[in-house]
Each structure stands twice: as structure tokens, then as C-alpha cells.
Design a protein around this motif. Structure first.
Motif, PDB file in Angstrom:
ATOM      1  N   LEU A 430       0.835  -1.196   0.000  1.00  0.00           N
ATOM      2  CA  LEU A 430       0.000   0.000   0.000  1.00  0.00           C
ATOM      3  C   LEU A 430       0.870   1.247   0.000  1.00  0.00           C
ATOM      4  N   ASP A 431       0.347   2.329  -0.581  1.00  0.00           N
ATOM      5  CA  ASP A 431       1.073   3.581  -0.496  1.00  0.00           C
ATOM      6  C   ASP A 431       0.759   4.254   0.843  1.00  0.00           C
ATOM      7  N   GLN A 432       1.359   5.401   1.067  1.00  0.00           N
ATOM      8  CA  GLN A 432       1.243   6.057   2.377  1.00  0.00           C
ATOM      9  C   GLN A 432      -0.204   6.427   2.710  1.00  0.00           C
ATOM     10  N   GLN A 433      -0.923   6.970   1.724  1.00  0.00           N
ATOM     11  CA  GLN A 433      -2.297   7.378   1.974  1.00  0.00           C
ATOM     12  C   GLN A 433      -3.184   6.177   2.282  1.00  0.00           C
ATOM     13  N   GLN A 434      -3.007   5.098   1.543  1.00  0.00           N
ATOM     14  CA  GLN A 434      -3.802   3.895   1.784  1.00  0.00           C
ATOM     15  C   GLN A 434      -3.498   3.307   3.156  1.00  0.00           C
ATOM     16  N   THR A 435      -2.232   3.328   3.548  1.00  0.00           N
ATOM     17  CA  THR A 435      -1.842   2.824   4.864  1.00  0.00           C
ATOM     18  C   THR A 435      -2.499   3.630   5.973  1.00  0.00           C
ATOM     19  N   GLN A 436      -2.455   4.947   5.853  1.00  0.00           N
ATOM     20  CA  GLN A 436      -3.072   5.808   6.868  1.00  0.00           C
ATOM     21  C   GLN A 436      -4.578   5.591   6.939  1.00  0.00           C
ATOM     22  N   HIS A 437      -5.195   5.444   5.778  1.00  0.00           N
ATOM     23  CA  HIS A 437      -6.644   5.247   5.731  1.00  0.00           C
ATOM     24  C   HIS A 437      -7.036   3.925   6.395  1.00  0.00           C
ATOM     25  N   PHE A 438      -6.292   2.866   6.091  1.00  0.00           N
ATOM     26  CA  PHE A 438      -6.615   1.573   6.682  1.00  0.00           C
ATOM     27  C   PHE A 438      -6.406   1.597   8.196  1.00  0.00           C
ATOM     28  N   ASN A 439      -5.317   2.202   8.658  1.00  0.00           N
ATOM     29  CA  ASN A 439      -5.062   2.225  10.094  1.00  0.00           C
ATOM     30  C   ASN A 439      -6.098   3.067  10.838  1.00  0.00           C
ATOM     31  N   ARG A 440      -6.644   4.095  10.192  1.00  0.00           N
ATOM     32  CA  ARG A 440      -7.755   4.839  10.808  1.00  0.00           C
ATOM     33  C   ARG A 440      -8.965   3.922  10.991  1.00  0.00           C
ATOM     34  N   LEU A 441      -9.198   3.065  10.007  1.00  0.00           N
ATOM     35  CA  LEU A 441     -10.310   2.116  10.122  1.00  0.00           C
ATOM     36  C   LEU A 441     -10.058   1.134  11.264  1.00  0.00           C
ATOM     37  N   VAL A 442      -8.840   0.648  11.393  1.00  0.00           N
ATOM     38  CA  VAL A 442      -8.492  -0.262  12.494  1.00  0.00           C
ATOM     39  C   VAL A 442      -8.743   0.421  13.832  1.00  0.00           C
ATOM     40  N   ASP A 443      -8.348   1.689  13.940  1.00  0.00           N
ATOM     41  CA  ASP A 443      -8.576   2.438  15.185  1.00  0.00           C
ATOM     42  C   ASP A 443     -10.073   2.538  15.493  1.00  0.00           C
ATOM     43  N   GLU A 444     -10.886   2.767  14.471  1.00  0.00           N
ATOM     44  CA  GLU A 444     -12.328   2.869  14.673  1.00  0.00           C
ATOM     45  C   GLU A 444     -12.916   1.540  15.135  1.00  0.00           C
ATOM     46  N   LEU A 445     -12.492   0.452  14.505  1.00  0.00           N
ATOM     47  CA  LEU A 445     -13.007  -0.867  14.901  1.00  0.00           C
ATOM     48  C   LEU A 445     -12.624  -1.190  16.339  1.00  0.00           C
ATOM     49  N   CYS A 446     -11.418  -0.826  16.708  1.00  0.00           N
ATOM     50  CA  CYS A 446     -10.941  -1.192  18.046  1.00  0.00           C
ATOM     51  C   CYS A 446     -11.590  -0.351  19.143  1.00  0.00           C
ATOM     52  N   LYS A 447     -12.176   0.771  18.784  1.00  0.00           N
ATOM     53  CA  LYS A 447     -12.938   1.544  19.769  1.00  0.00           C
ATOM     54  C   LYS A 447     -14.156   0.761  20.245  1.00  0.00           C
ATOM     55  N   ASN A 448     -14.626  -0.164  19.406  1.00  0.00           N
ATOM     56  CA  ASN A 448     -15.832  -0.930  19.726  1.00  0.00           C
ATOM     57  C   ASN A 448     -15.541  -2.198  20.510  1.00  0.00           C
TER      58      ASN A 448
END
Length: 487
Positions: A430-448
Motif C-alpha cells: 500500500l502507499d502512504q495514503q492507503q496505509t493511513q486510511h486503513f489504520n484509521r479504520l483499524v482504530d475505529e473498529l478497536c474503539k468498539n
């Protein structure tokens, strides 16, 4: 003035009938070493393959090797993806096969692979021994190819290329899967071969590079643009700012307070002990970083958790509150977790469409073999949109660039909102933007309340939610600590 080593004029190249490079021009002069950057899917790998003569194109590529050089007059391309065959010439392996004793008997050892390579290219074996030692690979000389982890396969690719030492060496994502020390040692080895006359083209968005890299370029809209060392225009990721699909906002149901509990776990292959007295507990909702150098035992540890390793039954090991071997099937285990790893990507069905691949996450299958129903299709379409893949929805996996294939598998991993997420080097390709976007999603899932095990060698690519770290060294637990103390 000497003629350029590589002179590319009006190069036009299509990938799966879609134009990728348009009238591209590039001149590489003698003694220049380049870094080629760019967003995922912009055509970097296609350009590299064209220079190496591996794909068809329109336009001209003239390569002028040094007639006085003693190095092979070859443009040698090292792919980001390593593929090997068994002793019968077959490469249709399946994901759990590396733990099958019969499979290890039908694949070559590292030593046999190197001996064949050396004989083919008339190389001296004593020279490769130095490279094996430098990359920490000497102890794996007797291992079979199917037993190697993704990082170890990457090292084998690099060892062969450094041993061959061509006049032009093109490396596609050479740092994928390598631990920090291996990346440092690789850069030192690359600096050595450039002193001997090898010229480099490295395809990577990483910042840890050999000191001999002094020219920089990236691909934008089919054109090659020369840049400075610090200049890199990452493409704005088209899905940035999109809301997480609503069906992923529900807290997963935890079956037990303790998700994983290992008590004095040991794994051996013959006389070789891979895991030694592992004690580790992961409680529901915890977010762990699993680290260790290449060959430290991470992949084997994960295979116990995912149910793929048969020796789980011979150990004191609990998963989701139940001792392994107490009657649960492997599919009951997998239903509670989402997994992505380089190995899963290698062995995934390349003839499934993007939509089929994402939906297959509900069933833990490689490809889709049933009608999933309206709801699952709709949820898959939401995730496909979230990852910016809608235009590729009906394309086959093998028609996509590797980076977009990885996004598809990431969507597949999370689609059932699993109790446990196991993300093994999830952002490779993944490029940098895709990596950041995916990790934001991981952070959101882990809040739950999702429980997370994340494997990553690049600390700059980790999600923010990680709380704890377990570090393996030579198959043993070296440290267990909070992430704040380790970074």
C-alpha cells in the motif's frame, strides 16, 4: 559524454487493456542510482518489468551496458512477490501446506535452490555464504522453501540478486517483510555492490535507503517526474473522510474474557525448536503489537492462533476460552477472527472477482462458492466503496495491481466484524495514503472492543490504538510491555 545506460522514449504500456504509462521518457546515466516512488497502481512495477524485458510495450527502451565491466550485462528485476515451485514444477500451494510434513518433502531446500542458482549463473558458493551471514539467513540453509516466512522469502530473493550482481539491478519493494536490522544490513550490501559497478533502481516509498541513492522520481498520470530527495506528492486517497460502514460500528460479541492463553507452548520441527516455553495471554479488547526479527517465530505463533498448525493440539493452549482439541472445528475458530497475512495473499484464489473475494470473508474461504444473499452482498459493496474499489468490483483479482489486491483482502478481513483481528504486515504494497486510511479504520473498529494482534516492522505504519507489545527472539518471549514504553 558517455551514452546513457537506459534511454526510454515515448513508452506507452497497458495493464489488463488499461493504459498505465503514456509517452513516458526517462534517461538513466552511468553511475546513477534511482529511487522510483508513486502511489499504488501508478505503473511503477510495469515500468520496471518493461526495462527488464518482461512485458510488452510501445515506444523504445535502449540499454547500453558497459563493455568493459566484468559484471553480467543484464537488467535484473527482483519482484516484490516471490513465487517458487515444488520438485515436480508445481506452484499451486495452499495456505496451510507449509505445516504439512509431506509438503516439506516435495519442495527444495534453501541450499538446493542456491546451488541450482549458482550453477545456472556460474557463481561461486563461498560468495553467497557471506551474504547469508550478513542477512541473518545462514541457519535456514537446510529449511525447505515452503517453510520460510514472507520475510525469509524476501531475503532469499535478495541474496540471489546480490550474489548475481548484475550491471543493472531493479528491486521492487525490497524492504517488505524485513525487520529493522535486516533493512539496515541490506542497505549496506547495496552500497557495496554499487561500488563494484552495479546500478540500482529501487521501487519503494520508504525513507531508509542506501546512501548511494541520489536520484529520485515518481510516476504521475502516466508520466515520470524527477523530484528531489524530500519531495514526494502522495496521491490524495479518494476515500479519505468517508464514514466507516454502519454494520462495522457494532461491538463484536466476546465469547470469553480471555481470547488467547498459552502456557509453556513449544513447537519443534525435528530437532529444530521454533517456539520455546511461550507464555502469553490476550484478554478481550486488548490491542497487541507482535514483533521480532525475521525467523523469530512470529508466523508459527500466529498459525497456532488461526488453527492452521497441527501442533496446537499437543500444547497447553486456550483459544476463546476453550482448550484446543476440546471438540471445536477449525471453522468454528476462524468464524470468530479475521486474518490477513502475506502468505494468505500468496495462496488466495486469483480468479475470484473483487466482490467475490470480499464476500468470501464471511465464509473464510479462498474465493466464493455459494450465493451469500442480499445482505452480505450489500455489506461487501459498502466496504468496496469505502476502500475506493467500486470501479474494480467485477474485475478478477489477478487483473489488479498488487496494492489494490491487498486492499481487497483487507476488506475481506474485516467484513464480518470479527471478535479477533490478526493483521500480519497488512499494509505491504500500500502507499502512504492507503496505509493511513486503513489504520484509521483499524482504530475505529478497536474503539468498539475488537481484540487486535498487529504484526509490523515499520513503527511509522502502526495504528494509534495499539496498547501492548510482545517481542520474540529466537522463538522465546524476550519482552512483554506497554507500547508507550517501547516506542
Amino acid at each position: 559524454m558517455s551514452e546513457p545506460v537506459v534511454h526510454i522514449t515515448s513508452l506507452t504500456l497497458k495493464y489488463q487493456h488499461t493504459p498505465v504509462l503514456q509517452d513516458l521518457n526517462w534517461v538513466i546515466n552511468r553511475n546513477e542510482n534511482w529511487l522510483l516512488r508513486g502511489s499504488s497502481g501508478t505503473g511503477k512495477t510495469s515500468l520496471a518489468k518493461a526495462i527488464a524485458g518482461l512485458v510488452k510495450f510501445q515506444g523504445s527502451i535502449d540499454i547500453h551496458f558497459g563493455p568493459e565491466s566484468k559484471l553480467p550485462a543484464v537488467a535484473h528485476f527482483v519482484a516484490g512477490w516471490y513465487q517458487f515451485k515444488d520438485l515436480e514444477g508445481q506452484s499451486n500451494f495452499y495456505y496451510q501446506q507449509r505445516y504439512n510434513k509431506q509438503a516439506t518433502e516435495t519442495t527444495a531446500t534453501v541450499q538446493a535452490e542456491l546451488e541450482n542458482y549458482g550453477e545456472k549463473h556460474q557463481l561461486q558458493f563461498n560468495e553467497v555464504e557471506e551474504l547469508l551471514a550478513a542477512l541473518g539467513f545462514s541457519d535456514l540453509i537446510g529449511s525447505t522453501l515452503i517453510q520460510l516466512s514472507s520475510g525469509e522469502h524476501k531475503k532469499l530473493q535478495l541474496v540471489k540478486a546480490l550474489w548475481f550482481k548484475p550491471q543493472l539491478l531493479i528491486l521492487d519493494q525490497p524492504y517488505n517483510g524485513l525487520d529493522k536490522l535486516s533493512r539496515k544490513n541490506l542497505n549496506s550490501l547495496l552500497e557495496e555492490i554499487t561500488e563494484d559497478g552495479t546500478q540500482l533502481i529501487i521501487i519503494s516509498n520508504e525513507v531508509e535507503l542506501p546512501s548511494t541513492i541520489h536520484r529520485f522520481a515518481e510516476i504521475r498520470e502516466g508520466q515520470l517526474i524527477e523530484t528531489s530527495a524530500d519531495e514526494y506528492t502522495a496521491e490524495v486517497y479518494e476515500t479519505a473522510g468517508k464514514a466507516v460502514p454502519a454494520f462495522l460500528n457494532e461491538a463484536p460479541v466476546s465469547s470469553s474474557e480471555s481470547i488467547i492463553r498459552m502456557i509453556d507452548v513449544n513447537i519443534s520441527y525435528g530437532e529444530k525448536q521454533v517456539l520455546k516455553n511461550i507464555n502469553w495471554e490476550v484478554k478481550a479488547g486488548e490491542k497487541w503489537l507482535l514483533q521480532g526479527h525475521n525467523g523469530s517465530g512470529k508466523s508459527t505463533l500466529l498459525s497456532l492462533i488461526t488453527g492452521d498448525h497441527p501442533q496446537a493440539y499437543a500444547n497447553n493452549f486456550y483459544l476463546f476460552g476453550h482448550k484446543r482439541g476440546s471438540g471445536e472445528s477449525i471453522w468454528e475458530i476462524k468464524q470468530r477472527m479475521g486474518l490477513i497475512s502475506p502468505e494468505l495473499h500468496w495462496y488466495f484464489d486469483p480468479t475470484a472477482t473483487v466482490r467475490q473475494s470480499v464476500i468470501s470473508g464471511f465464509f473464510d474461504s479462498s474465493g466464493l462458492f455459494c450465493d451469500p444473499g442480499y445482505t452480505k452482498k450489500a455489506q461487501a459493496d459498502e466496504l468496496i466503496s469505502y476502500f475506493g474499489l467500486t470501479e474494480y468490483r467485477d474485475m478478477l483479482m489477478n487483473q489488479l495491481p498488487v496494492g489494490k489486491q491487498r486492499l481487497v483482502l483487507l476488506a475481506r478481513t474485516i467484513i464480518k466484524n470479527p471478535e479477533l483481528l490478526i493483521l500480519d504486515e497488512p499494509c505491504q504494497g500500500l502507499d502512504q495514503q492507503q496505509t493511513q486510511h486503513f489504520n484509521r479504520l483499524v482504530d475505529e473498529l478497536c474503539k468498539n472492543g475488537t481484540t487486535l494482534i498487529y504484526v509490523g516492522h515499520f513503527e511509522s505504519q502502526l495504528p494509534d490504538c495499539i496498547e501492548k507489545r510482545i517481542l520474540l527472539e529466537n522463538g522465546e518471549v524476550k519482552t512483554v510491555e506497554t507500547i508507550l514504553e517501547s516506542i
